[in-house]
Write a protein that holds these residues in place. Structure first.
Motif, short mmCIF file in Angstrom:
data_model
loop_
_atom_site.label_atom_id
_atom_site.label_comp_id
_atom_site.label_asym_id
_atom_site.label_seq_id
_atom_site.Cartn_x
_atom_site.Cartn_y
_atom_site.Cartn_z
N ALA A 137 0.93 -1.06 -0.09
CA ALA A 137 -0.11 -0.04 -0.17
C ALA A 137 0.93 1.27 -0.11
O ALA A 137 2.00 1.17 0.42
N SER A 138 0.37 2.30 -0.36
CA SER A 138 0.96 3.75 -0.48
C SER A 138 1.46 3.93 1.01
O SER A 138 2.75 4.65 0.97
N ASN A 139 1.00 3.48 2.03
CA ASN A 139 1.58 3.95 3.34
C ASN A 139 2.79 3.24 3.84
O ASN A 139 3.28 3.27 4.75
N GLN A 140 3.05 2.11 2.94
CA GLN A 140 4.27 1.39 3.14
C GLN A 140 5.59 1.85 2.28
O GLN A 140 6.52 1.33 2.34
N LEU A 141 5.29 2.74 1.57
CA LEU A 141 6.51 3.32 0.77
C LEU A 141 7.69 3.86 1.49
O LEU A 141 7.23 4.51 2.55
N LEU A 142 9.06 3.66 0.96
CA LEU A 142 9.90 4.32 1.83
C LEU A 142 10.40 5.76 1.12
O LEU A 142 9.93 5.95 -0.04
N ASN A 143 11.14 6.36 1.92
CA ASN A 143 11.40 7.70 1.42
C ASN A 143 13.00 7.69 0.44
O ASN A 143 13.27 8.63 0.44
N LYS A 144 13.18 6.46 0.01
CA LYS A 144 14.27 6.26 -0.93
C LYS A 144 13.67 5.08 -1.97
O LYS A 144 12.79 4.38 -1.46
N PRO A 145 14.41 5.18 -2.99
CA PRO A 145 14.16 3.99 -4.07
C PRO A 145 14.41 2.64 -3.12
O PRO A 145 15.28 2.37 -2.43
N PHE A 146 13.59 1.64 -3.50
CA PHE A 146 13.52 0.34 -3.21
C PHE A 146 13.34 -0.75 -4.34
O PHE A 146 12.40 -0.36 -5.10
N HIS A 147 13.75 -2.00 -4.06
CA HIS A 147 13.64 -3.08 -5.08
C HIS A 147 12.37 -3.71 -4.60
O HIS A 147 12.38 -4.23 -3.30
N VAL A 148 11.55 -4.31 -5.43
CA VAL A 148 10.57 -5.29 -4.96
C VAL A 148 10.66 -6.51 -6.14
O VAL A 148 10.75 -6.22 -7.38
N LYS A 149 10.41 -7.99 -5.87
CA LYS A 149 10.17 -8.81 -6.46
C LYS A 149 8.85 -8.89 -7.13
O LYS A 149 7.78 -8.62 -6.41
N THR A 150 8.73 -9.35 -8.36
CA THR A 150 7.41 -9.71 -8.85
C THR A 150 7.23 -10.96 -9.15
O THR A 150 7.93 -11.88 -8.84
N LEU A 151 6.03 -11.36 -9.63
CA LEU A 151 5.61 -12.67 -10.09
C LEU A 151 6.53 -13.16 -11.35
O LEU A 151 6.48 -14.53 -11.53
N ASN A 152 7.28 -12.48 -12.01
CA ASN A 152 8.16 -12.55 -13.31
C ASN A 152 9.37 -12.92 -12.53
O ASN A 152 10.01 -11.72 -12.04
N SER A 153 9.96 -14.12 -11.98
CA SER A 153 11.08 -14.06 -11.12
C SER A 153 12.36 -13.53 -11.74
O SER A 153 13.23 -13.67 -11.19
N ALA A 154 12.32 -13.19 -13.25
CA ALA A 154 13.45 -12.77 -13.68
C ALA A 154 13.63 -11.28 -13.52
O ALA A 154 14.37 -10.59 -14.11
N GLU A 155 12.47 -10.48 -13.19
CA GLU A 155 12.08 -9.26 -13.17
C GLU A 155 12.00 -8.76 -11.69
O GLU A 155 11.33 -9.34 -11.01
N ARG A 156 12.87 -7.65 -11.40
CA ARG A 156 12.60 -6.54 -9.94
C ARG A 156 12.05 -5.31 -10.53
O ARG A 156 12.56 -4.79 -11.68
N LEU A 157 11.33 -4.57 -9.84
CA LEU A 157 10.97 -3.28 -10.05
C LEU A 157 11.43 -2.33 -8.97
O LEU A 157 11.74 -2.70 -7.80
N THR A 158 11.84 -1.05 -9.42
CA THR A 158 12.25 -0.41 -8.50
C THR A 158 11.26 0.89 -8.36
O THR A 158 10.67 1.49 -9.30
N ILE A 159 10.81 1.07 -7.17
CA ILE A 159 9.80 1.96 -6.55
C ILE A 159 10.48 3.18 -6.07
O ILE A 159 11.07 2.89 -5.02
N SER A 160 9.82 4.51 -6.74
CA SER A 160 10.51 5.74 -5.95
C SER A 160 9.60 6.62 -5.56
O SER A 160 8.52 6.59 -6.33
#
Length: 162
Positions: free
Chosen positions: A102-125
């Motif tokens: 959820a949006s209230n779990q966002l960090l104040n710096k970019p972070f990486h998350v695993k997706t269901l595509n095991s070959a891909e990670r996303l960066t959330i900023s």
């Protein structure tokens, strides 16, 4: 949770016209919004609609119909062909996290998350100008926290590509 990220997320949620639908799964919720016809057609063609309906505690970064329309001409039509199912699955599973974020779990710096595509990670900023999700390209979150009974949808303005 940092105050800046929370205020951004709340601002994003407050400026949208999409309302949360309770007691509906991810597919039903996306269908009720009306701006995800291409995403839902792609999920059906990829054989993923059932998983999006039944899997608990997921986050979907959902590209709008406009986001799909912005892809090069013929891309969507090509991806929907049975012979391109593996490529379509790779793209769509890149948009799904195996947990609720959820949006209230966002960090104040970019972070990486695993997706269901095991070959891909996303960066959330999360910055003062908004929230972005990046793979090989970047999408802006234009609506956060659309709740469904099995997870959450964040509306994005671009299709993420592996």
């Amino acid at each position: 949770v940092k105050a800046a990220a929370l205020s951004i997320a709340l601002a994003i949620g407050a400026t949208t016209s999409v309302t949360a639908v309770q007691a509906a799964n991810i597919v039903e919720t996306a269908d009720s919004v009306g701006t995800f016809k291409t995403l839902l057609a792609a999920a059906g063609a990829a054989g993923l609609a059932g998983a999006l309906s039944d899997t608990q505690n997921i986050t979907v970064f959902a590209p709008t119909d406009e986001a799909f329309a912005a892809l090069p001409a013929g891309t969507v039509e090509s991806l929907l062909k049975p012979e391109n199912k593996d490529q379509l699955v790779a793209i769509l599973t890149m948009h799904v996290l195996p947990r609720v974020l959820a949006s209230n779990q966002l960090l104040n710096k970019p972070f990486h998350v695993k997706t269901l595509n095991s070959a891909e990670r996303l960066t959330i900023s999360a910055t003062h100008s908004g929230v972005t999700v990046a793979g090989s390209n970047t999408a802006n979150v234009v609506q956060a926290d659309v709740r469904a009974d099995n997870g959450i949808i964040h509306v994005i303005d671009a299709v993420l590509l592996p």
